[in-house]
Scaffold this motif. Structure first.
Motif, PDB file in Angstrom:
ATOM      1  N   GLU A 213       0.809  -1.213   0.000  1.00  0.00           N
ATOM      2  CA  GLU A 213       0.000   0.000   0.000  1.00  0.00           C
ATOM      3  C   GLU A 213       0.848   1.272   0.000  1.00  0.00           C
ATOM      4  N   LEU A 214       2.145   1.107  -0.038  1.00  0.00           N
ATOM      5  CA  LEU A 214       3.046   2.243   0.075  1.00  0.00           C
ATOM      6  C   LEU A 214       2.739   3.330  -0.948  1.00  0.00           C
ATOM      7  N   VAL A 215       2.337   2.941  -2.151  1.00  0.00           N
ATOM      8  CA  VAL A 215       2.107   3.920  -3.212  1.00  0.00           C
ATOM      9  C   VAL A 215       0.628   4.232  -3.425  1.00  0.00           C
ATOM     10  N   LEU A 216      -0.241   3.722  -2.558  1.00  0.00           N
ATOM     11  CA  LEU A 216      -1.670   3.992  -2.697  1.00  0.00           C
ATOM     12  C   LEU A 216      -2.029   5.345  -2.097  1.00  0.00           C
ATOM     13  N   ASP A 217      -3.102   5.959  -2.632  1.00  0.00           N
ATOM     14  CA  ASP A 217      -3.637   7.165  -2.018  1.00  0.00           C
ATOM     15  C   ASP A 217      -4.128   6.837  -0.615  1.00  0.00           C
ATOM     16  N   TYR A 218      -4.150   7.887   0.227  1.00  0.00           N
ATOM     17  CA  TYR A 218      -4.706   7.699   1.565  1.00  0.00           C
ATOM     18  C   TYR A 218      -6.069   7.019   1.498  1.00  0.00           C
ATOM     19  N   SER A 219      -6.893   7.513   0.592  1.00  0.00           N
ATOM     20  CA  SER A 219      -8.276   7.081   0.550  1.00  0.00           C
ATOM     21  C   SER A 219      -8.432   5.642   0.092  1.00  0.00           C
ATOM     22  N   SER A 220      -7.388   5.071  -0.493  1.00  0.00           N
ATOM     23  CA  SER A 220      -7.447   3.682  -0.943  1.00  0.00           C
ATOM     24  C   SER A 220      -6.839   2.715   0.055  1.00  0.00           C
ATOM     25  N   LYS A 221      -6.171   3.234   1.056  1.00  0.00           N
ATOM     26  CA  LYS A 221      -5.468   2.375   2.002  1.00  0.00           C
ATOM     27  C   LYS A 221      -6.433   1.683   2.961  1.00  0.00           C
ATOM     28  N   SER A 222      -5.961   0.571   3.497  1.00  0.00           N
ATOM     29  CA  SER A 222      -6.659  -0.044   4.620  1.00  0.00           C
ATOM     30  C   SER A 222      -6.422   0.810   5.857  1.00  0.00           C
TER      31      SER A 222
END
Length: 698
Positions: A213-222
């Motif tokens: 999840e390192l490169v995911l947007d905040y809103s996409s993270k768990s």
């Protein structure tokens, strides 16, 4: 001294530091020079990794305007704290790049447009735009203090400002408090998911691996991924605020959730270096190097090199495995940089090659002692780096120095102006002059605190200058004196407030193992480029001690040239012509202050500190108006953390092997010696009032 009002020409501002580029050059292809014949044979080619991404190591958008634009674009809909297994986005949900992926403590040359200190405009419109945006986010957060996303966007914007503008940490406390609120809200969300029997590690994309999840947007993270991102951002802000122990704690909280969240692991390693925890730092960097298969976190190589130079025995595998990886990367990246037609990919490859070659320089300089290989890697890396930086503006630098001389003439300062306080101690000089050693000596005294390189005075210089200009235009000298005193008192007060914040978060022990909290009487402000600003320093603090650390010209030029500074104006130390121009400007400025303010600056030769530390240290403390304390001579035993390029060196105490270090590369340095001309010699003496050099000191 005549009492007439001061006139400052705003079209010729006195800069707060050395010049930085106006714009980035368009990327251009650079062919790798012929390898040295003695280079080890290539290993069989491995499968090519993807082109390294700048997303992780970078920490700033491409311009100040883009900072605002990026933050403004983080608007998404959130259905509520318990609407799904992960934190769904709200209207104001920020993207994650600003927190985890783009929050490295080291800026990226490719992604950050460096502030132009050569500009003739004293008002930075991009800084003002960012400040206005921060104020908007602050109001939104006040209206909705329980909105995670509004807290994050405010904290991120404050941290971006702290990275872009070194202002003495003015917004750090607010940013830390806001990050903590976002963390508390996310922890509450996590507890609800656990109580409902739902997973906390499932992102909106359906993944359950937090490390991915390192490169995911905040809103996409768990929820767990969001916590890791926030703990990592908070750790990096603690790092910037010189709170290294709590930075380690913040990173560790993330790592407790996901041991392979490599951004936090590598960042923890950097903090552990500063704390002198070399074995733990080496272990962290080993984890990153072994598991960062796409080489997104190349800072780990730089960190590991620092550990190996400082204490190689704490890394069981030594240099070998890392060097083998770097050699393969160089072969691969240099081939691809000549083949790719994508400008962005080429820039990322060049940036990575610049850093990798510098690590290889360190290896050959410190380990193999192969000077030819070391020089090859140093200069090759600099060719890649400088191909991404705008040309140095020599004319603008010379105009800046000339403007400073014209403004600060002998009759500039009215009688009786400034504060009576002696609280600040200012350390100035050229980069790599020995200022860290000086600060550690001062900090070892019970009544003096070193505040690091985030200068409170320098951070407020624009406000100080503009306020003085406004007051001087009134023609009322008494009003000007009153204004200057208020400005000075505010700086001294802010120095103390900053120390109180850091002290409250620091587990400070002296070399005897005690931890008594002592209220300091002096604060050492170490911003070397404040040599440009002695005129303002003297105006506000006519009684403050100013210490100018001066080093053998060729030693300081070599040290400045070989060191890889954070992106900014000091990029230009990587080219001989601009380095020589910067050095001439520095010498011109110091000579000017000695002419218009004779005796105001206390010169301290670095070589005198090395050869006669007891004598110099006593004279420094005496000049500071404090009683002598024997613990000063044990400065290297103090636990105080040092965030500087000299971090590992200063822990060794006084050492002489740095003297005449340039002679190892005497042949290669002849071009810069010619550019400096007669200034390769400097017959400068230590001028501390009570210092007498021993007979055997050169």
């Amino acid at each position: 001294s005549s009492g007439r009002p001061i006139s400052l020409d705003l079209s010729k501002p006195v800069s707060s530091g050395p010049p930085e580029p106006r714009t980035k050059k368009q990327p251009s292809s650079i062919r790798s020079p012929q390898r040295n014949k003695d280079k080890p044979k290539k290993k069989p080619k491995k499968t090519k990794a993807p082109t390294p991404s700048s997303t992780i190591p970078s920490n700033a958008p491409s311009s100040y305007r883009k900072v605002v634009k990026t933050i403004q674009g983080r608007k998404r809909k959130w259905c509520g704290p318990s609407a799904s297994r992960s934190s769904k986005p709200s209207k104001s949900a920020p993207s994650s790049s600003s927190s985890s992926s783009s929050s490295s403590s080291r800026p990226s040359r490719r992604k950050s447009t460096q502030k132009n200190t050569q500009s003739d405009d004293p008002k930075d419109p991009f800084k003002k735009e960012l400040e206005n945006q921060i104020e908007q986010y602050r109001e939104e957060y006040k209206e909705s203090p329980d909105d995670i996303w509004k807290a994050i966007q405010l904290a991120d914007a404050l941290r971006q400002k702290d990275l872009q503008f070194h202002d003495g940490g003015m917004g750090q406390v607010e940013a830390l408090e806001t990050y903590q609120k976002a963390i508390d809200l996310t922890l509450a969300k996590r507890e609800k998911l656990i109580a409902a029997g739902e997973p906390t590690n499932q992102s909106l994309r359906g993944t359950t691996s937090i490390r991915d999840e390192l490169v995911l947007d905040y809103s996409s993270k768990s929820v767990d991924g969001l916590l890791c991102a926030l703990y990592t951002s908070m750790g990096k802000l603690y790092f910037m605020a010189n709170m290294f122990e709590v930075a380690v704690e913040a990173y560790t909280k993330c790592i407790d959730i996901e041991p392979m969240y490599l951004d936090a692991v590598g960042s923890r390693g950097s903090s552990r270096i500063i704390l002198g925890q070399y074995a733990d730092a080496g272990a962290d960097f080993t984890v990153v190097i072994e598991n960062d298969h796409h080489r997104l976190l190349s800072d780990a190589f730089t960190g590991m090199a620092k550990v190996l130079v400082a204490k190689e025995e704490v890394v069981p595998q030594g240099w070998g495995p890392m060097v083998a990886i770097l050699e393969d990367m160089i072969d691969d990246y240099e081939e691809r940089v000549t083949q790719t037609t994508d400008g962005g990919s080429r820039q990322v490859l060049k940036e990575s090659l610049a850093r990798i070659h510098h690590v290889m320089f360190t290896y050959h300089d410190a380990k193999t002692k192969d000077r030819e290989q070391a020089w090859y890697h140093l200069t090759t890396g600099y060719k890649y780096k400088m191909s991404l930086v705008a040309p140095y503006n020599k004319v603008l630098e010379e105009r800046k120095v000339q403007a400073m001389k014209q403004v600060f003439h002998e009759s500039f300062w009215p009688d009786g102006i400034g504060s009576d306080t002696s609280v600040p101690i200012f350390i100035i000089g050229f980069v790599r002059s020995g200022s860290t050693l000086m600060e550690r000596v001062l900090d070892a005294h019970p009544a003096i605190v070193g505040t690091g390189e985030d200068s409170v005075f320098n951070g407020r210089l624009d406000h100080i200058r503009n306020t003085i200009v406004t007051a001087s235009l009134s023609g009322d000298v008494e009003d000007l004196k009153s204004t200057v005193k208020v400005l000075a008192d505010d700086v001294a007060l802010d120095m103390r407030k900053r120390w109180e914040v850091i002290e409250a978060k620091t587990k400070r022990e002296d070399y005897n193992g005690t931890s008594a909290r002592v209220e300091p009487e002096r604060f050492a402000d170490k911003m070397l480029t404040n040599y440009y600003n002695v005129g303002f320093i003297h105006m506000l603090f006519p009684r403050a001690l100013i210490l100018h650390v001066a080093r053998n010209p060729m030693d300081v030029l070599w040290s400045a040239y070989k060191h890889e500074f954070p992106p900014g104006g000091l990029d230009y130390t990587s080219e001989f012509a601009s380095l020589a121009t910067m050095y001439h400007g520095y010498r011109d400025v110091i000579e000017h202050w000695d002419n218009v303010l004779p005796g105001r600056i206390n010169h301290v030769r670095y070589e005198d500190m090395v050869h006669d530390m007891p004598g110099v240290a006593r004279a420094i403390i005496d000049a500071a108006g404090l009683p002598w304390d024997e613990s000063v001579l044990d400065f290297h035993k103090k636990k105080h953390a040092v965030n500087t390029l000299s971090t590992t060196q200063v822990r060794k105490g006084v050492y002489k092997h740095g003297l005449d270090a340039w002679k190892k590369y005497e042949k290669q340095l002849q071009p810069v010696a010619k550019l400096v001309g007669g200034r390769v010699k400097w017959d400068l003496k230590t001028t501390l009032p009570t210092y007498t050099p021993p007979d055997n000191t050169d």
